[in-house]
Design an enzyme around this catalytic site. Structure first.
Site, mmCIF file in Angstrom:
data_model
loop_
_atom_site.group_PDB
_atom_site.id
_atom_site.type_symbol
_atom_site.label_atom_id
_atom_site.label_comp_id
_atom_site.label_asym_id
_atom_site.label_seq_id
_atom_site.Cartn_x
_atom_site.Cartn_y
_atom_site.Cartn_z
ATOM 1 N N ARG A 170 49.071 30.102 20.248
ATOM 2 C CA ARG A 170 48.778 29.197 21.359
ATOM 3 C C ARG A 170 47.540 29.664 22.128
ATOM 4 N NH1 ARG A 170 51.885 28.284 26.809
ATOM 5 N NH2 ARG A 170 51.218 26.180 27.345
ATOM 6 N N HIS B 236 44.270 27.388 23.088
ATOM 7 C CA HIS B 236 43.822 27.178 24.464
ATOM 8 C C HIS B 236 42.424 27.745 24.693
ATOM 9 C CE1 HIS B 236 47.574 25.825 26.779
ATOM 10 N NE2 HIS B 236 47.817 25.662 25.489
ATOM 11 N N ASP B 237 42.025 28.713 23.899
ATOM 12 C CA ASP B 237 40.662 29.213 23.992
ATOM 13 C C ASP B 237 39.687 28.207 23.393
ATOM 14 O OD1 ASP B 237 38.469 30.931 24.364
ATOM 15 O OD2 ASP B 237 38.718 31.797 22.365
ATOM 16 N N GLY C 165 34.998 25.852 23.658
ATOM 17 C CA GLY C 165 34.786 26.525 22.387
ATOM 18 C C GLY C 165 35.482 27.867 22.274
ATOM 19 N N ASP D 87 35.338 31.155 22.525
ATOM 20 C CA ASP D 87 34.474 32.182 23.101
ATOM 21 C C ASP D 87 35.240 33.210 23.916
ATOM 22 O OD1 ASP D 87 35.255 30.631 25.221
ATOM 23 O OD2 ASP D 87 33.241 30.342 26.045
ATOM 24 N N GLU E 42 40.207 30.275 33.972
ATOM 25 C CA GLU E 42 40.980 29.343 33.155
ATOM 26 C C GLU E 42 42.466 29.687 33.171
ATOM 27 O OE1 GLU E 42 39.479 28.912 29.140
ATOM 28 O OE2 GLU E 42 37.411 28.928 29.866
ATOM 29 N N ASN F 49 47.435 26.540 31.577
ATOM 30 C CA ASN F 49 47.462 27.902 31.048
ATOM 31 C C ASN F 49 48.455 28.823 31.759
ATOM 32 O OD1 ASN F 49 45.507 27.491 29.052
ATOM 33 N ND2 ASN F 49 43.822 27.899 30.466
ATOM 34 N N PRO G 83 45.175 18.411 26.594
ATOM 35 C CA PRO G 83 46.024 17.256 26.889
ATOM 36 C C PRO G 83 47.455 17.675 27.183
ATOM 37 C CG PRO G 83 45.503 17.370 24.543
ATOM 38 C CD PRO G 83 44.634 18.377 25.227
ATOM 39 N N HIS H 148 53.686 23.796 16.530
ATOM 40 C CA HIS H 148 54.919 23.782 17.315
ATOM 41 C C HIS H 148 56.148 24.093 16.479
ATOM 42 C CE1 HIS H 148 53.114 21.056 20.712
ATOM 43 N NE2 HIS H 148 52.743 22.312 20.802
ATOM 44 N N THR H 149 55.949 24.415 15.210
ATOM 45 C CA THR H 149 57.087 24.801 14.385
ATOM 46 C C THR H 149 57.622 26.180 14.766
ATOM 47 O OG1 THR H 149 57.890 24.910 12.090
ATOM 48 C CG2 THR H 149 55.739 25.882 12.537
ATOM 49 N N ASP I 234 56.961 26.814 9.109
ATOM 50 C CA ASP I 234 57.220 25.954 7.956
ATOM 51 C C ASP I 234 56.953 24.506 8.343
ATOM 52 O OD1 ASP I 234 59.404 25.247 9.548
ATOM 53 O OD2 ASP I 234 60.814 26.502 8.429
#
Length: 343
Positions: free
Chosen positions: A63, A67-68, A73, A75, A89, A95, A166, A196-197, A250
Site C-alpha cells: 500500500r 500511495h507513493d 510519482g 519519488d 503527505e 494516508n 481516490p 486488496h487480496t 491470490d
C-alpha cells in the site's frame, strides 16, 4: 456456462498478452549491478524475517508503494515527515491509516543496504522492491523491477494528495478518470485493485454501505457479519479485505466480488460496471492471467513520473530531505556508470 467462462478467460488472455513495460529512460533492470549487487537479496532476506512475525506488514508495504506512486510519482515523497513549513503527505487523510511499521521497515532496510553498499540506493527504489517482495512472499507473482529512481525534494500538498488518491466510496467512472490522468487504463485499474487480496480495512471506509441502510449490492450474510465487527458507523475496528484468504496473495479478491462480498464501493463496483465486469470474471477464473497482468501493471505504475539521473537526490534519511551542500547526491553521481546499460 463453464465453456463460456473458459472462452472469456481465453479471450482476455489474448487481450492482455502485452509485453512487460520497457523501462523508462534512466531506469534499468541491472542499475545496481556494480554498486550494490546483493541489493535484492538483502531486502528479500530481511522481509522474510519480518513477515514471519508480522504478515500484515506485506500489505502495508504494498500500500505504501501505491500511495507513493499515485501522488506526484514514485519519488518516496510519502516517506517525508512534516516540517516547520507545514504538514506532509503523511498528514493527509488518505494516508493517516498507513502503518507506522511500514515506514520503519523501509528505514531498517535502508540501514542494512547502506551498511553493505554505502549510500547508493534511493528510498524510492527500496519502496518499489519491498512492494514486489511483499507480493511474491505472500504467494503472488515474482517480477523484475526497473531501478534507478531518485528521491524527490518535495512532498505534495494536502489537496494534491486527496485528489490523487481516490476514496473507497468512489464509483468506477471516477476511478477510471482518476487513473487516466496518470496514464493507467481500465485494465490497470481492475488489476491493481487486486492488491486488496491481502491486508485489512478500517470500518469507516465501508460502513456507509451498512448504515443507515444496507447496500443492496452486498451479500446479506456478508453484511450481517460485517455489522458484528463494525457495530457503528464511526467505529475504529478493522476487518480483512479478502474473507477467503486474507494473508495470501491470490485471485480470491475477484471471487469475492462475484459473490457480492467486496468491502468498498470502489471494489464491488468493478463487478457491477459493464466496463470492468468481464476483467473481474477473467481474473476470478484464471489466477495465472491475473498474476501476469499484475506484474505488468505494477511495473507500469512503478515508473510513474520517476526522477532519474541528476534529478532529486538519494536521501541520507528516508524521512527527511538532505541538508547542507548535497554531499550524498554528489557522492551518488560517482555510481552513475550503472546506468550505462540503459543506453
Amino acid at each position: 456456462m463453464a465453456l463460456l467462462f473458459l472462452f472469456l478467460g481465453w479471450c482476455c488472455l489474448v487481450g492482455f498478452s502485452e509485453a512487460q513495460p520497457t523501462p523508462v529512460s534512466g531506469l534499468s533492470y541491472d542499475f545496481y549491478k556494480r554498486s550494490c549487487p546483493k541489493l535484492e537479496t538483502i531486502i528479500r532476506d530481511q522481509l522474510k524475517k519480518d513477515f514471519n512475525s508480522d504478515i500484515g506488514l506485506a500489505a502495508a508495504l504494498l500500500r505504501l508503494h501505491f500511495h507513493d506512486c499515485f501522488v506526484q510519482g514514485c519519488d518516496a515523497s510519502v516517506l517525508l515527515d512534516g516540517s516547520a513549513s507545514g504538514p506532509s503527505e503523511q498528514d493527509s487523510p488518505p494516508n493517516l491509516t498507513l502503518r507506522p511499521a511500514a515506514f520503519k521497515a523501509i528505514n531498517d532496510l535502508r540501514a542494512l543496504i547502506d551498511k553493505q553498499c554505502g549510500r547508493v540506493v534511493s528510498c524510492a527504489d527500496v519502496v518499489a522492491l519491498a512492494a514486489r517482495d511483499s507480493v511474491a512472499l505472500s504467494g503472488g507473482p515474482d517480477y523484475k523491477v526497473p531501478l534507478g529512481r531518485r528521491d524527490g525534494l518535495t512532498f505534495a500538498t494536502d489537496n494534491a494528495t486527496r485528489a490523487s488518491l481516490p476514496p473507497p466510496t468512489s464509483n468506477v467512472s471516477f476511478l477510471i478518470s482518476t487513473l487516466a490522468k496518470i496514464n493507467l487504463d481500465t485494465t490497470d485499474l481492475v488489476t491493481l485493485s487486486g492488491g486488496h487480496t491481502i491486508g485489512i480495512a478500517h470500518c469507516p471506509s465501508f460502513t456507509d454501505r451498512l448504515y443507515p441502510t444496507q447496500d443492496t449490492n452486498m451479500d446479506k450474510t456478508f453484511a450481517n457479519n460485517l455489522k458484528l465487527t463494525c457495530p457503528a458507523a464511526n467505529t475504529t475496528n478493522t476487518t480483512v479485505n479478502d474473507i477467503r484468504s486474507p494473508n495470501t496473495f491470490d485471485n480470491k479478491y475477484y471471487v469475492d466480488l462475484m459473490n457480492r462480498q467486496g468491502l468498498f464501493t470502489s471494489d464491488q463496483g468493478l463487478y457491477s460496471d459493464s466496463r470492468t465486469k468481464s476483467i473481474v470474471t477473467s481474473f476470478a477464473i484464471n489466477q495465472t492471467l491475473f498474476f501476469e497482468q499484475f506484474a505488468r501493471s505494477m511495473v507500469k505504475m512503478g515508473q510513474l513520473s520517476v526522477l532519474t539521473g541528476s534529478q532529486g537526490e538519494i536521501r541520507v534519511n528516508c524521512s527527511a530531505r538532505n541538508s547542507g551542500s548535497g554531499f550524498w547526491s554528489v557522492l551518488d553521481d560517482g555510481w552513475l556508470g550503472d546506468v550505462a546499460s540503459v543506453f
